[in-house]
Write a protein that holds these residues in place. Sequence first.
Motif, PDB file in Angstrom:
ATOM      1  N   CYS A  25      94.280 -17.752 -40.595  1.00  0.00           N
ATOM      2  CA  CYS A  25      94.277 -18.360 -41.941  1.00  0.00           C
ATOM      3  C   CYS A  25      92.900 -18.942 -42.275  1.00  0.00           C
ATOM      4  CB  CYS A  25      95.349 -19.438 -42.027  1.00  0.00           C
ATOM      5  SG  CYS A  25      97.051 -18.801 -42.018  1.00  0.00           S
ATOM      6  N   LEU A  26      92.274 -19.583 -41.282  1.00  0.00           N
ATOM      7  CA  LEU A  26      90.949 -20.147 -41.515  1.00  0.00           C
ATOM      8  C   LEU A  26      89.926 -19.048 -41.800  1.00  0.00           C
ATOM      9  CD1 LEU A  26      90.798 -22.966 -38.805  1.00  0.00           C
ATOM     10  CD2 LEU A  26      91.027 -23.238 -41.282  1.00  0.00           C
ATOM     11  N   LEU A  27      90.007 -17.936 -41.054  1.00  0.00           N
ATOM     12  CA  LEU A  27      89.093 -16.826 -41.302  1.00  0.00           C
ATOM     13  C   LEU A  27      89.313 -16.231 -42.688  1.00  0.00           C
ATOM     14  CD1 LEU A  27      89.120 -14.982 -37.849  1.00  0.00           C
ATOM     15  CD2 LEU A  27      87.195 -16.183 -38.896  1.00  0.00           C
ATOM     16  N   ALA A  28      90.596 -16.064 -43.055  1.00  0.00           N
ATOM     17  CA  ALA A  28      90.900 -15.526 -44.383  1.00  0.00           C
ATOM     18  C   ALA A  28      90.419 -16.474 -45.482  1.00  0.00           C
ATOM     19  CB  ALA A  28      92.408 -15.269 -44.518  1.00  0.00           C
ATOM     20  N   ALA A  29      90.643 -17.775 -45.266  1.00  0.00           N
ATOM     21  CA  ALA A  29      90.204 -18.761 -46.253  1.00  0.00           C
ATOM     22  C   ALA A  29      88.677 -18.775 -46.355  1.00  0.00           C
ATOM     23  CB  ALA A  29      90.719 -20.152 -45.871  1.00  0.00           C
ATOM     24  N   LEU A  30      87.999 -18.649 -45.208  1.00  0.00           N
ATOM     25  CA  LEU A  30      86.537 -18.617 -45.218  1.00  0.00           C
ATOM     26  C   LEU A  30      86.028 -17.394 -45.973  1.00  0.00           C
ATOM     27  CD1 LEU A  30      83.834 -19.759 -44.279  1.00  0.00           C
ATOM     28  CD2 LEU A  30      84.124 -18.500 -42.136  1.00  0.00           C
ATOM     29  N   LEU A  31      86.649 -16.237 -45.718  1.00  0.00           N
ATOM     30  CA  LEU A  31      86.239 -15.017 -46.420  1.00  0.00           C
ATOM     31  C   LEU A  31      86.481 -15.154 -47.918  1.00  0.00           C
ATOM     32  CD1 LEU A  31      85.220 -12.112 -46.401  1.00  0.00           C
ATOM     33  CD2 LEU A  31      87.575 -11.369 -45.937  1.00  0.00           C
ATOM     34  N   ALA A  32      87.674 -15.666 -48.279  1.00  0.00           N
ATOM     35  CA  ALA A  32      87.980 -15.858 -49.700  1.00  0.00           C
ATOM     36  C   ALA A  32      86.991 -16.824 -50.342  1.00  0.00           C
ATOM     37  CB  ALA A  32      89.415 -16.366 -49.858  1.00  0.00           C
ATOM     38  N   GLY A  33      86.631 -17.885 -49.598  1.00  0.00           N
ATOM     39  CA  GLY A  33      85.667 -18.848 -50.119  1.00  0.00           C
ATOM     40  C   GLY A  33      84.298 -18.219 -50.339  1.00  0.00           C
ATOM     41  N   ILE A  34      83.863 -17.388 -49.380  1.00  0.00           N
ATOM     42  CA  ILE A  34      82.564 -16.717 -49.513  1.00  0.00           C
ATOM     43  C   ILE A  34      82.550 -15.812 -50.735  1.00  0.00           C
ATOM     44  CG2 ILE A  34      81.049 -15.008 -48.443  1.00  0.00           C
ATOM     45  CD1 ILE A  34      81.861 -16.156 -45.729  1.00  0.00           C
ATOM     46  N   VAL A  35      83.616 -15.002 -50.873  1.00  0.00           N
ATOM     47  CA  VAL A  35      83.693 -14.093 -52.020  1.00  0.00           C
ATOM     48  C   VAL A  35      83.756 -14.874 -53.328  1.00  0.00           C
ATOM     49  CG1 VAL A  35      85.106 -12.316 -53.131  1.00  0.00           C
ATOM     50  CG2 VAL A  35      84.765 -12.262 -50.655  1.00  0.00           C
ATOM     51  N   LEU A  36      84.538 -15.970 -53.329  1.00  0.00           N
ATOM     52  CA  LEU A  36      84.660 -16.792 -54.535  1.00  0.00           C
ATOM     53  C   LEU A  36      83.321 -17.413 -54.925  1.00  0.00           C
ATOM     54  CD1 LEU A  36      86.590 -18.005 -56.642  1.00  0.00           C
ATOM     55  CD2 LEU A  36      86.950 -19.925 -55.086  1.00  0.00           C
ATOM     56  N   VAL A  37      82.626 -17.986 -53.939  1.00  0.00           N
ATOM     57  CA  VAL A  37      81.330 -18.610 -54.216  1.00  0.00           C
ATOM     58  C   VAL A  37      80.328 -17.562 -54.696  1.00  0.00           C
ATOM     59  CG1 VAL A  37      79.369 -19.775 -53.151  1.00  0.00           C
ATOM     60  CG2 VAL A  37      81.684 -20.544 -52.661  1.00  0.00           C
ATOM     61  N   ALA A  38      80.327 -16.378 -54.041  1.00  0.00           N
ATOM     62  CA  ALA A  38      79.412 -15.315 -54.451  1.00  0.00           C
ATOM     63  C   ALA A  38      79.689 -14.889 -55.891  1.00  0.00           C
ATOM     64  CB  ALA A  38      79.537 -14.119 -53.506  1.00  0.00           C
ATOM     65  N   GLY A  39      80.972 -14.714 -56.209  1.00  0.00           N
ATOM     66  CA  GLY A  39      81.322 -14.346 -57.577  1.00  0.00           C
ATOM     67  C   GLY A  39      80.942 -15.419 -58.573  1.00  0.00           C
ATOM     68  N   GLN A  40      81.168 -16.685 -58.195  1.00  0.00           N
ATOM     69  CA  GLN A  40      80.824 -17.795 -59.086  1.00  0.00           C
ATOM     70  C   GLN A  40      79.315 -17.861 -59.310  1.00  0.00           C
ATOM     71  OE1 GLN A  40      82.881 -19.589 -60.753  1.00  0.00           O
ATOM     72  NE2 GLN A  40      81.412 -21.021 -61.645  1.00  0.00           N
ATOM     73  N   GLN A  41      78.542 -17.670 -58.255  1.00  0.00           N
ATOM     74  CA  GLN A  41      77.089 -17.689 -58.407  1.00  0.00           C
ATOM     75  C   GLN A  41      76.607 -16.551 -59.288  1.00  0.00           C
ATOM     76  OE1 GLN A  41      75.232 -17.829 -54.557  1.00  0.00           O
ATOM     77  NE2 GLN A  41      75.502 -20.029 -54.376  1.00  0.00           N
ATOM     78  N   THR A  42      77.234 -15.370 -59.118  1.00  0.00           N
ATOM     79  CA  THR A  42      76.857 -14.236 -59.965  1.00  0.00           C
ATOM     80  C   THR A  42      77.185 -14.518 -61.422  1.00  0.00           C
ATOM     81  OG1 THR A  42      77.185 -12.664 -58.155  1.00  0.00           O
ATOM     82  CG2 THR A  42      77.247 -11.787 -60.382  1.00  0.00           C
ATOM     83  N   ARG A  43      78.368 -15.079 -61.685  1.00  0.00           N
ATOM     84  CA  ARG A  43      78.749 -15.394 -63.067  1.00  0.00           C
ATOM     85  C   ARG A  43      77.807 -16.439 -63.663  1.00  0.00           C
ATOM     86  NH1 ARG A  43      83.886 -14.817 -60.814  1.00  0.00           N
ATOM     87  NH2 ARG A  43      84.035 -17.054 -60.376  1.00  0.00           N
ATOM     88  N   GLN A  44      77.493 -17.464 -62.892  1.00  0.00           N
ATOM     89  CA  GLN A  44      76.593 -18.490 -63.396  1.00  0.00           C
ATOM     90  C   GLN A  44      75.203 -17.920 -63.683  1.00  0.00           C
ATOM     91  OE1 GLN A  44      76.712 -21.589 -60.455  1.00  0.00           O
ATOM     92  NE2 GLN A  44      78.626 -22.469 -61.221  1.00  0.00           N
ATOM     93  N   ALA A  45      74.725 -17.049 -62.780  1.00  0.00           N
ATOM     94  CA  ALA A  45      73.415 -16.431 -63.005  1.00  0.00           C
ATOM     95  C   ALA A  45      73.438 -15.542 -64.242  1.00  0.00           C
ATOM     96  CB  ALA A  45      73.006 -15.623 -61.773  1.00  0.00           C
ATOM     97  N   ASP A  46      74.536 -14.781 -64.439  1.00  0.00           N
ATOM     98  CA  ASP A  46      74.656 -13.935 -65.628  1.00  0.00           C
ATOM     99  C   ASP A  46      74.697 -14.774 -66.901  1.00  0.00           C
ATOM    100  OD1 ASP A  46      74.557 -11.577 -64.235  1.00  0.00           O
ATOM    101  OD2 ASP A  46      76.736 -11.351 -64.078  1.00  0.00           O
ATOM    102  N   GLU A  47      75.428 -15.892 -66.843  1.00  0.00           N
ATOM    103  CA  GLU A  47      75.472 -16.774 -68.015  1.00  0.00           C
ATOM    104  C   GLU A  47      74.080 -17.340 -68.317  1.00  0.00           C
ATOM    105  OE1 GLU A  47      78.383 -19.666 -67.063  1.00  0.00           O
ATOM    106  OE2 GLU A  47      80.091 -18.285 -67.259  1.00  0.00           O
TER     107      GLU A  47
END
Length: 478
Positions: A25-47
Amino acid sequence: MLSAYESHRRALTRATAPVAVLVACLLAALLAGIVLVAGQQTRQADETNSRRVAEALKAEKIHLAQNTVDYATWEDVGQRVVKAGDKAWAEANLGLTLLKTFGIDLAFVIQPNGRTAYAFRDGFLTELPAEAIMGEGWSPLLDAARRAPVGQPVLGFLLADRKLAIAAASPLVLAEPGGDGPPPILVFAHRLQPRLLGELSHTYSLSNLEATASRPEGDSHLALKTIDNRTLGFITWHASSIGDDLLRVTLPIWFVLAVACTVTVILVRHQTDTAARLISIGDWRVRHDPLTELPNRILLLEHLDGLARDLIDTGRGFAVLYLDLDGFKAVNDTQGHDAGDQVLRFVAERIAALIGAEDLAVRLGGDEFCVVLGSGAGPARVQPMAEKLIQAIGEPMLLRNGAEVLVGATIGVVIAPVDGSSPRQLLHRADDALYHGKRIGKGRICFHRDLPLEGDRGGRAFLPMPELGRPSPGESAF
């Protein structure tokens, strides 16, 4: 032993499973967090990039509007270009000067009747009318400019030479207005060419700005609309890769961490299996005789406790057969202890081959064995079973040294609940019956109920009970 191993393995697995699940669960949560942060950074950079593009176009509009107002309010433009028709002055000031100084590649003077008085393309005077050069968005821009007061230019996107462009239009100031009609309109325009877009990309730190008429699928974009809100095309730029960069850096680290955790879980699982096997082996050794591999006294008492509880719950009885070998001491004395061990293993095998799945064969120690017949066993089953045991044990045994030996067996029998219900009580009484059988004649079956009475001890009297495991007269304890 296998069932004990499986039981211990399952118990240890249940104990370690929550840790494995937590790690997963921790590994899955870490992966989800990485993907979420990466997506958020991409969206913020695009904005952020989208705001920069809008700001770049706004700045270009303001620059163009300022130049348009400056020239529209310059009285020489109205006097020399409109009134005097001085083409040489117009070419010098509205042609190459605008292009070289301000980058304005299109300039028009439009009469109130809509006729093109002057048209400059790329710094040079052209005979083409404005409507032949300007496309969609031109008419609403002129209409808005005719309604605008002097000094307030109208800005909008339009097509120029079939390319996207920014245009500003403003009424011209005339030193001597000619009547009450509307004034001429001065229009300046920038085509959104690669040179201009390259300058904007460099100034505002944008990546590969391009102007396109069709909606892009991959890159980020901003719609360009006419003054009457019709979409002409799009400004595009490469989407931000900051999120992808983060994934390229963090995913290998996560993968290594996941592999390490997986290897750890596998090792823990292996250790769990090993521990379960060792525990089950240790448990088996505690409860079994190492020579014959039959259950020992510990497992016998546990089994009898279970049958006693079942007797209370269901009323189903059971029987205990206490065996002692006849003639075993002679084998030990004449053939040696190794031969005696072989005889004990032969006897164990013959007993185990006769009993059923619900029965239990036990070696108590020395040359003493015990057979427990399962729930519901009564005299009708006990007598034939005891006879089969005596017959099987009495068959000749061929030793490894080639010698053939014979031993017999005497059996003492108790049946629960007639002869008692307590496991220890039943074993003592079975031993009593066995001892009595040894005294009156070996190789026989002796039921406890057949023992002679001696005195009165609370309703029924028995012969004095000897200690368990006592050697029979004339026989060896081992």
